[in-house]
Design a protein around this motif. Structure first.
Motif, short mmCIF file in Angstrom:
data_model
loop_
_atom_site.label_atom_id
_atom_site.label_comp_id
_atom_site.label_asym_id
_atom_site.label_seq_id
_atom_site.Cartn_x
_atom_site.Cartn_y
_atom_site.Cartn_z
N UNK A 152 -31.96 -36.99 -39.76
CA UNK A 152 -33.20 -36.78 -40.51
C UNK A 152 -33.71 -35.34 -40.36
N UNK A 153 -33.74 -34.84 -39.14
CA UNK A 153 -34.26 -33.49 -38.92
C UNK A 153 -33.41 -32.45 -39.65
N UNK A 154 -32.09 -32.62 -39.58
CA UNK A 154 -31.21 -31.67 -40.25
C UNK A 154 -31.39 -31.71 -41.76
N UNK A 155 -31.42 -32.91 -42.32
CA UNK A 155 -31.51 -33.02 -43.78
C UNK A 155 -32.86 -32.57 -44.30
N UNK A 156 -33.92 -32.81 -43.53
CA UNK A 156 -35.23 -32.31 -43.94
C UNK A 156 -35.25 -30.79 -44.05
N UNK A 157 -34.45 -30.13 -43.20
CA UNK A 157 -34.46 -28.67 -43.14
C UNK A 157 -33.45 -28.02 -44.08
N UNK A 158 -32.58 -28.80 -44.73
CA UNK A 158 -31.56 -28.21 -45.58
C UNK A 158 -32.16 -27.68 -46.88
N UNK A 159 -31.60 -26.60 -47.43
CA UNK A 159 -32.09 -26.09 -48.71
C UNK A 159 -31.66 -26.95 -49.89
N UNK A 160 -30.57 -27.72 -49.72
CA UNK A 160 -30.09 -28.57 -50.81
C UNK A 160 -30.97 -29.83 -50.94
#
Length: 272
Positions: A152-160
């Motif tokens: 969740x943390x990684x995907x929240x921070x992704x530009x995509x």
């Protein structure tokens, strides 16, 4: 950026049989509605958790540039091909963050099995997004939730624009499915699990009744749902859009609307 809706979607090849025969089933209709929503969201990447990929050792992330379809079922007379592009940047970010957080996770090269190919065949038929397949590892439930929180943390921070989809079912007695033998305990297990999910009572997801668990044989020990629970960041209730049961197997299409906290954390402190 993670899209605001997460899905648990069934992966049974009988869905392909129904589609091939032109059957108008409630499940196919429900999947079509979710496909319309997903198309409108225009995701760049789909992170797809497969309960069919029950890996030994660490959680696995396929970091390949492209994925070939793995056919892991037979005897249905239909086959889905979902060869697709990968997204190594997102995959590597997931692995790196997991390792940093102390989660047992590693990159690999594998392809997409039916836990990914069947749901995405219906939900994203145009192959319009890159795919990052994830395994369900045989790790403690608390670690499954911790891994989900990292995701969740990684995907929240992704530009995509990223969609998260879990491909899996509830009860999964393969032997009874093959023999077409009804298992009342499997339906009982499914109903209990669905009540817990709809109420947001995730700590009640797995019953303590050993007889019920032995007869229902929940897929991957429902660890795919524990990872999903971690991704949600809190005990979010789900909306059951459709449920279908067969001999020994129960599948559901469930929609979860994400809360919008500043940061996600591992939900629940119940023992596992």
């Amino acid at each position: 950026m993670l899209l605001p809706r997460i899905l648990l979607a069934p992966h049974l090849p009988t869905l392909l049989v129904d589609e091939h025969r032109g059957h108008r089933t409630e499940m196919l209709a429900a999947l079509a509605l979710q496909a319309e929503w997903l198309a409108a969201q225009r995701p760049d990447v789909v992170v797809a958790l497969s309960a069919r990929w029950d890996s030994e050792g660490p959680f696995r992330v396929d970091a390949s540039k492209s994925h070939r379809t793995l056919t892991d079922y037979s005897g249905f007379g239909v086959e889905v091909r979902y060869d697709c592009t990968g997204h190594p940047g997102t995959a590597r970010a997931l692995v790196d963050a997991g390792v940093k957080a102390g989660v047992h996770v590693a990159a690999t090269r594998r392809g997409v099995d039916s836990g990914v190919s069947v749901p995405l065949h219906f939900l994203l038929p145009g192959h319009s997004a890159s795919v990052v397949p994830l395994s369900v590892a045989r790790r403690p439930l608390a670690e499954c939730r911790a891994w989900g929180a990292v995701v969740r943390r990684v995907l929240d921070a992704r530009p995509e624009r990223v969609a998260f989809i879990a491909g899996g079912v509830l009860s999964h007695d393969r032997h009874s499915w093959q023999l077409r033998r009804d298992v009342p305990e499997a339906r009982e297990f499914d109903e209990r699990a669905l009540r817990a999910i709809q109420a947001g009572s995730w700590a009640q997801l797995m019953p303590r009744d050993e007889r019920l668990l032995e007869r229902a044989q929940p897929e991957a020990g429902l660890r795919h749902l524990e990872v999903l629970r971690g991704v949600l960041g809190s005990d979010v209730p789900g909306t059951v859009r459709c449920y279908e049961s067969g001999p020994g197997v129960g599948s559901a299409l469930i929609e979860f609307e994400l809360p919008v906290p500043e940061s996600a954390s591992v939900p629940g402190d119940d023992p596992s």
